[in-house]
Design a protein around this motif. Structure first.
Motif, short mmCIF file in Angstrom:
data_model
loop_
_atom_site.label_atom_id
_atom_site.label_comp_id
_atom_site.label_asym_id
_atom_site.label_seq_id
_atom_site.Cartn_x
_atom_site.Cartn_y
_atom_site.Cartn_z
N UNK A 175 49.43 41.55 31.14
CA UNK A 175 48.73 42.33 32.21
C UNK A 175 48.81 41.77 33.77
N UNK A 176 48.87 40.27 33.71
CA UNK A 176 49.05 39.80 35.03
C UNK A 176 50.30 39.87 35.42
N UNK A 177 51.34 39.81 34.66
CA UNK A 177 52.42 39.88 35.07
C UNK A 177 53.19 41.23 35.59
N UNK A 178 52.10 42.35 35.26
CA UNK A 178 52.72 43.68 35.64
C UNK A 178 52.24 43.84 37.13
N UNK A 179 51.46 42.98 37.85
CA UNK A 179 51.08 43.11 39.16
C UNK A 179 52.27 42.71 39.97
N UNK A 180 52.44 43.45 41.05
CA UNK A 180 53.63 43.51 41.94
C UNK A 180 53.36 42.71 43.06
N UNK A 181 53.10 41.37 42.66
CA UNK A 181 52.84 40.54 44.05
C UNK A 181 53.79 39.24 43.73
N UNK A 182 54.86 39.11 42.94
CA UNK A 182 55.33 37.98 42.92
C UNK A 182 56.59 38.04 43.52
N UNK A 200 48.73 33.06 37.10
CA UNK A 200 48.57 32.99 35.84
C UNK A 200 47.60 32.11 35.20
N UNK A 201 47.75 30.72 35.50
CA UNK A 201 47.02 29.80 35.03
C UNK A 201 45.57 29.82 35.67
N UNK A 202 45.40 30.13 36.84
CA UNK A 202 44.17 30.37 37.56
C UNK A 202 43.46 31.37 37.10
N UNK A 203 44.24 32.60 36.83
CA UNK A 203 43.52 33.85 36.06
C UNK A 203 42.95 33.33 34.72
N UNK A 204 43.83 32.66 34.00
CA UNK A 204 43.55 32.19 32.55
C UNK A 204 42.09 31.53 32.80
N UNK A 223 38.76 45.27 32.67
CA UNK A 223 38.22 45.00 34.08
C UNK A 223 38.01 43.55 34.18
N UNK A 224 37.78 42.79 33.30
CA UNK A 224 37.41 41.34 33.53
C UNK A 224 38.76 40.82 33.88
N UNK A 225 39.71 40.98 33.17
CA UNK A 225 40.78 40.56 33.62
C UNK A 225 41.32 40.83 35.10
N UNK A 226 41.04 42.04 35.49
CA UNK A 226 41.42 42.52 36.97
C UNK A 226 40.72 41.78 37.93
N UNK A 227 39.38 41.56 37.73
CA UNK A 227 38.69 40.91 38.61
C UNK A 227 39.09 39.37 38.83
N UNK A 228 39.36 38.81 37.65
CA UNK A 228 39.62 37.45 37.48
C UNK A 228 40.92 37.20 38.23
N UNK A 229 42.02 38.01 38.11
CA UNK A 229 43.24 38.27 38.75
C UNK A 229 43.13 38.09 40.42
N UNK A 230 42.11 39.03 40.71
CA UNK A 230 41.86 39.29 41.96
C UNK A 230 41.44 38.00 42.99
N UNK A 231 40.30 37.53 41.82
CA UNK A 231 39.75 36.15 42.55
C UNK A 231 40.73 35.11 42.70
N UNK A 232 41.39 34.93 41.46
CA UNK A 232 42.56 34.01 41.54
C UNK A 232 43.64 34.00 42.55
N UNK A 233 44.21 35.35 43.00
CA UNK A 233 44.83 35.67 44.11
C UNK A 233 44.19 35.13 45.27
N UNK A 234 42.85 35.59 45.48
CA UNK A 234 42.42 35.36 46.86
C UNK A 234 42.04 33.87 46.95
N UNK A 235 41.91 33.11 46.08
CA UNK A 235 41.45 31.74 45.97
C UNK A 235 42.54 30.83 46.25
N UNK A 236 43.86 31.45 45.90
CA UNK A 236 44.87 30.44 46.33
C UNK A 236 45.53 30.44 47.68
N UNK A 237 45.01 31.76 48.54
CA UNK A 237 45.39 31.51 50.01
C UNK A 237 44.20 32.18 50.28
N UNK A 238 43.07 31.76 50.64
CA UNK A 238 41.84 32.19 50.97
C UNK A 238 41.89 32.71 52.52
#
Ligand code: ZN
Length: 410
Positions: A175-182, A200-204, A223-238
């Motif tokens: 699911x994470x790799x389907x996000x077009x942010x890479x 991926x590793x932070x979302x996991x 939805x859990x994965x969606x929320x985690x992906x968002x938080x991982x992404x935000x926290x990598x460059x807050x």
């Protein structure tokens, strides 16, 4: 043969159905394949230019009903469309054949047989930890989720299968790799581009945390994965991403925003805040749900220990309860005994419990009143009579009914 009727059930609902390049006439009521391609066997057939059905020409599948044959083809097609490993196809086909031996399935409607195709593939995927969701299958089959889950539950029960639940880690990966942010693209600003492996590793880790904190059990996993992906992404460059909302993030990444993701995000932030209180240098910062994001990396490093420190472990509490049986039932002991200050750890907070147990409605599960009635008691006439209409009530009722009914034109 268009305009003809089905030799099996007599229905005239024949539809053209192209299977690869072969056009077939199929009965839409029973699934009977009326003509299959143009196959001729004998000279007389060729001379008369008559079409011979595949099953008649070879006799290979005489025991196999046509709708089963069709279903088996659909199973194969679905496996190929989903690009599943080759061994999956055989397993799914075996399940379909097994299901077809049950009379209840053989006589089922065509729509159900179509859904059955998806069920067999989904069961196979689950057993191999292949992260396929029910939603994905339903989209491919144009099937209603309720119809699908009904058939799914039925077939799992009928075949007595053991189906493991969705493997979270694998789901995160796909699911994470389907996000077009890479990769850089005109719609995504450069500061929003993230490294796939890091994300991926932070979302996991965040999903793992959510799982340990009871945010996953009983919930839809996506939805859990969606929320985690968002938080991982935000926290990598807050500094650059704190202003971006979950909705905007999903839009940029070109994924759907499942509505429970908003709640999962809040719950996850709540857990992280509790964990942050356990670190002295974060405690002094008086963090809130917004400012905690830039410390997620630190918090995740010690997530196991912080989670244990932030929440009282349910199992440890159960043991102390068992030692004092005179305290009575668990639900009464539950929160009361913990609200009392306990010398050593005054800040010791709540139990680690699923959110549904922390909501504490004003009345939790009203217990039905205890009844000792045997059913052999006397029934008095006066008790029965109160359920009968008096003559006056009968007259009034008739009058009222006559007034309501449409007067006859006479
Ligand atoms: Zn038919």
């Amino acid at each position: 043969m268009p305009g003809g009727s089905c030799p099996d059930c007599g229905s005239s609902e024949l539809v053209e159905d192209s299977h690869y390049s072969q056009n077939q006439l199929v009965c839409s009521d029973c699934g009977c394949v009326v003509t299959e391609g143009v196959l001729t066997t004998t000279f007389s057939d060729e001379g008369n230019l008559r079409e011979v059905t595949y099953s008649r020409s070879t006799g290979e599948h005489e025991q196999v009903s046509r709708s089963q044959q069709r279903g088996l083809c659909r199973v194969k097609d679905l496996c190929r469309v989903l690009k599943l490993p080759p061994t999956f196809e055989d397993t799914a086909i075996a399940y379909y054949q097994k299901a077809y031996r049950l009379s209840g399935i053989r006589a089922a409607r065509l729509q159900k047989k179509e859904v059955l195709v998806g069920c067999c593939v989904l069961i196979t995927c689950r057993q191999h930890n292949w992260p396929l969701t029910m939603g994905a299958i339903c989209t491919l089959l144009y099937a209603d989720l309720d119809v699908f889950s009904g058939t799914y539950m039925q077939i799992v029960k009928l075949l007595g299968l053991d189906v493991p639940s969705l493997c979270l880690a694998d789901l995160v990966k796909t699911y994470c790799s389907s996000f077009r942010l890479f990769h850089a693209s005109p719609s995504v600003p450069a500061k929003y581009i993230e490294d796939q492996e890091k994300m991926l590793s932070r979302t996991l880790q965040l999903v793992e945390l959510a799982n340990e904190a009871w945010l996953v059990t009983g919930r839809h996993p996506l939805p859990v994965v969606t929320a985690a992906t968002f938080l991982a992404w935000q926290s990598l460059r807050p500094s650059d991403r704190l202003t971006c909302s979950l909705a905007r993030f999903c839009k940029l990444a070109n994924v759907d925003l499942p509505y429970p993701a908003v709640s999962r995000l809040q719950e996850l932030l709540g857990i992280l805040l509790q964990m942050a209180k356990q670190l002295a240098w974060l405690q002094v910062l008086k963090l809130d749900k917004r400012s905690v994001v830039k410390h997620i990396g630190d918090l995740l490093k010690h997530r196991h220990m912080l989670l244990r420190m932030a929440f009282r472990d349910g199992t440890a509490e159960l043991e102390t309860q068992e030692k004092t049986p005179e305290q009575g039932r668990g639900e009464e002991v539950g929160l009361d005994s913990f609200s009392l200050p306990k010398g050593k750890r005054p800040a010791s907070p709540s139990l680690l419990l699923p959110p549904c147990m922390l909501k504490s409605p004003k009345q939790a599960q009203p217990t039905p009143p205890v009844s000792t009635v045997t059913g052999d008691e006397d029934i008095s006439d006066s008790e029965i009579e109160q359920y009968l209409r008096t003559p006056q009530e009968v007259r009034d009722f008739e009058k009222a009914r006559a007034a309501i009914s449409v007067p006859s034109p006479s």
